[in-house]
Scaffold this motif. Sequence first.
Motif, short mmCIF file in Angstrom:
data_model
loop_
_atom_site.label_atom_id
_atom_site.label_comp_id
_atom_site.label_asym_id
_atom_site.label_seq_id
_atom_site.Cartn_x
_atom_site.Cartn_y
_atom_site.Cartn_z
N LYS A 144 0.82 -1.21 0.00
CA LYS A 144 0.00 0.00 0.00
C LYS A 144 0.86 1.27 0.00
CE LYS A 144 -0.39 -0.26 5.05
NZ LYS A 144 -1.31 -0.40 6.19
N LYS A 145 0.33 2.33 -0.58
CA LYS A 145 1.06 3.59 -0.69
C LYS A 145 1.00 4.39 0.61
CE LYS A 145 2.22 2.88 -4.95
NZ LYS A 145 3.63 2.54 -5.28
N GLY A 146 -0.14 4.39 1.27
CA GLY A 146 -0.29 5.10 2.53
C GLY A 146 -0.45 6.60 2.35
N SER A 147 -0.73 7.27 3.48
CA SER A 147 -0.86 8.73 3.51
C SER A 147 -0.32 9.24 4.84
CB SER A 147 -2.33 9.15 3.33
OG SER A 147 -3.12 8.62 4.39
N ILE A 148 -0.18 10.55 4.96
CA ILE A 148 0.38 11.15 6.17
C ILE A 148 -0.75 11.53 7.13
CG2 ILE A 148 1.76 13.05 7.08
CD1 ILE A 148 3.26 13.08 4.41
N PRO A 149 -0.67 11.12 8.38
CA PRO A 149 -1.72 11.45 9.36
C PRO A 149 -1.87 12.96 9.59
CG PRO A 149 -0.38 9.62 10.14
CD PRO A 149 0.31 10.18 8.94
N PRO A 150 -3.04 13.39 10.04
CA PRO A 150 -3.29 14.82 10.28
C PRO A 150 -2.30 15.43 11.28
CG PRO A 150 -5.35 13.59 10.32
CD PRO A 150 -4.25 12.57 10.25
N LEU A 151 -1.89 16.65 10.98
CA LEU A 151 -0.99 17.47 11.81
C LEU A 151 0.44 16.93 11.90
CD1 LEU A 151 -3.11 18.87 14.80
CD2 LEU A 151 -2.79 19.78 12.49
N TRP A 152 0.79 15.94 11.10
CA TRP A 152 2.19 15.51 11.04
C TRP A 152 2.87 16.37 9.97
CZ3 TRP A 152 3.05 9.54 11.79
CH2 TRP A 152 2.37 9.12 12.96
N ASP A 153 2.95 17.65 10.28
CA ASP A 153 3.33 18.63 9.27
C ASP A 153 4.59 19.42 9.61
OD1 ASP A 153 2.43 20.12 11.40
OD2 ASP A 153 0.80 21.12 10.32
N GLY A 154 5.26 19.07 10.70
CA GLY A 154 6.49 19.77 11.06
C GLY A 154 6.31 20.92 12.02
N HIS A 155 5.09 21.12 12.54
CA HIS A 155 4.83 22.28 13.41
C HIS A 155 4.27 21.88 14.79
CE1 HIS A 155 5.65 24.96 10.07
NE2 HIS A 155 4.85 24.22 9.31
N ALA A 156 4.43 20.64 15.18
CA ALA A 156 3.88 20.19 16.46
C ALA A 156 4.51 20.93 17.64
CB ALA A 156 4.08 18.69 16.62
N ALA A 157 5.83 21.08 17.62
CA ALA A 157 6.51 21.73 18.75
C ALA A 157 6.05 23.18 18.91
CB ALA A 157 8.02 21.68 18.54
N GLU A 158 5.83 23.86 17.80
CA GLU A 158 5.34 25.24 17.88
C GLU A 158 3.98 25.27 18.57
OE1 GLU A 158 5.31 26.76 13.88
OE2 GLU A 158 7.27 25.85 13.47
N ARG A 159 3.12 24.30 18.26
CA ARG A 159 1.80 24.25 18.89
C ARG A 159 1.92 23.96 20.39
NH1 ARG A 159 0.93 20.74 14.23
NH2 ARG A 159 0.12 22.02 12.54
N ILE A 160 2.87 23.10 20.76
CA ILE A 160 3.07 22.77 22.17
C ILE A 160 3.46 24.01 22.96
CG2 ILE A 160 4.61 21.56 23.78
CD1 ILE A 160 4.70 19.27 21.67
N ILE A 161 4.44 24.74 22.49
CA ILE A 161 4.92 25.92 23.21
C ILE A 161 3.85 27.01 23.23
CG2 ILE A 161 6.68 27.72 23.29
CD1 ILE A 161 7.51 24.80 24.15
N GLU A 162 3.15 27.19 22.13
CA GLU A 162 2.05 28.16 22.10
C GLU A 162 0.99 27.81 23.15
OE1 GLU A 162 -0.17 31.40 21.32
OE2 GLU A 162 1.83 30.99 20.48
N SER A 163 0.66 26.52 23.25
CA SER A 163 -0.35 26.08 24.22
C SER A 163 0.12 26.31 25.65
CB SER A 163 -0.65 24.59 24.02
OG SER A 163 -1.24 24.36 22.76
N LEU A 164 1.39 26.03 25.93
CA LEU A 164 1.91 26.22 27.28
C LEU A 164 1.94 27.70 27.65
CD1 LEU A 164 4.82 23.61 27.43
CD2 LEU A 164 2.61 23.52 28.60
#
Length: 372
Positions: free
Chosen positions: A338-358
């Motif tokens: 199977k070719k597959g796809s990339i899961p939602p929000l696996w876009d390279g910006h997770a850490a930015e969201r973490i720090i923004e949330s904190l």
Amino acid sequence: MKITLIAGARPNFMKIAPIIAAIRDRQQQGEDIHYRLVHTGQHYDKNMSQSFFEQLNIPEPHVNLEAGGGSQAEQTANIMVRFEKELTEHRPDLVLVVGDVTSTLACSIVAKKLMVKVAHVEAGIRSGDITMPEEINRMVTDAITDYFFTTSEIANANLRKEGKQEEQIIFVGNTMIDTLLKQRSRFTAPAIFATAALKPQGYLVMTLHRPANVDVQENLSLLISEIMNNSNGLPVIFPVHPRTAKNLESSRLSYPNLHLVEPLGYLEFNYLVENAKAVITDSGGITEETTVMGVPCMTLRDSTERPETCTLGTNELLGTDPRAIKPAMERLFRGEWKKGSIPPLWDGHAAERIIESLIEIFAVTEKYSRAI
């Protein structure tokens, strides 16, 4: 806001690097946020630890607890005793732990007993297999965590089932993928690529380290033999984990196309993975990386805490029965994977969201404290 970041083992480093980068970005924007990086020393081999700091541009830790070695109980105890002293002397507003290694569990317990809030990055993932040390680490950590940063909606659902409040669960994506996407242009061919005359799509990569696969020599030999017998003669590159090396020494396995190599640095290993025909592994993190890079992946485990790599990605769960390997390899070589796809929000910006949330969380907390 003062944050203590915990890194102890190889998987932690890929997850902590983008968080440090996100903190530094906010500091440059004038945000009052500071971090202290604590290396527990859980992995103390250079290839398992120090090379990752160098390659991923992680700054030198403020302290290394040097707690590696010994049994799991001894290692957990060493980390707890040493981290308690560290946290008493350098008390933060928050301890941030990542993943599911011994350091994650040990430091979370110490922090909560000292009444320091805990945030868990990669919270809520579950394999359902309580025989895995990592599953125990996840469950105990999440039982006492204050803020849950998650990689998928599946993890969110797991936490809701366990009674966590909606405001505690923050879906941010995957910090390990942040690192992968940032470093992808820097991937470097390891020495084995030239010495074994490897060609893109012309070899397989294998990693094994789970106790169920490697602790019993007979099981390990059966798995490797089945893989080699169905490899269509392609070179199989096997970076050998220290725990696996001990059993391989007395196994008498000998295949001309099996190449055993030392553990590789991050940039070298992922170069191998990105250019491989397929990866055969029992690692959870590697299944995430292969999913994003579109590389076929076979997981030799009976369960996975990352089901999105199977439902959306390129991973398939084969189990630990060696007989499952042949039909999977046949499908691979017929071009039917199977070719597959990339899961939602696996876009390279997770850490930015973490720090923004904190930052938002602590702004509300500070405002409330002033009000009373």
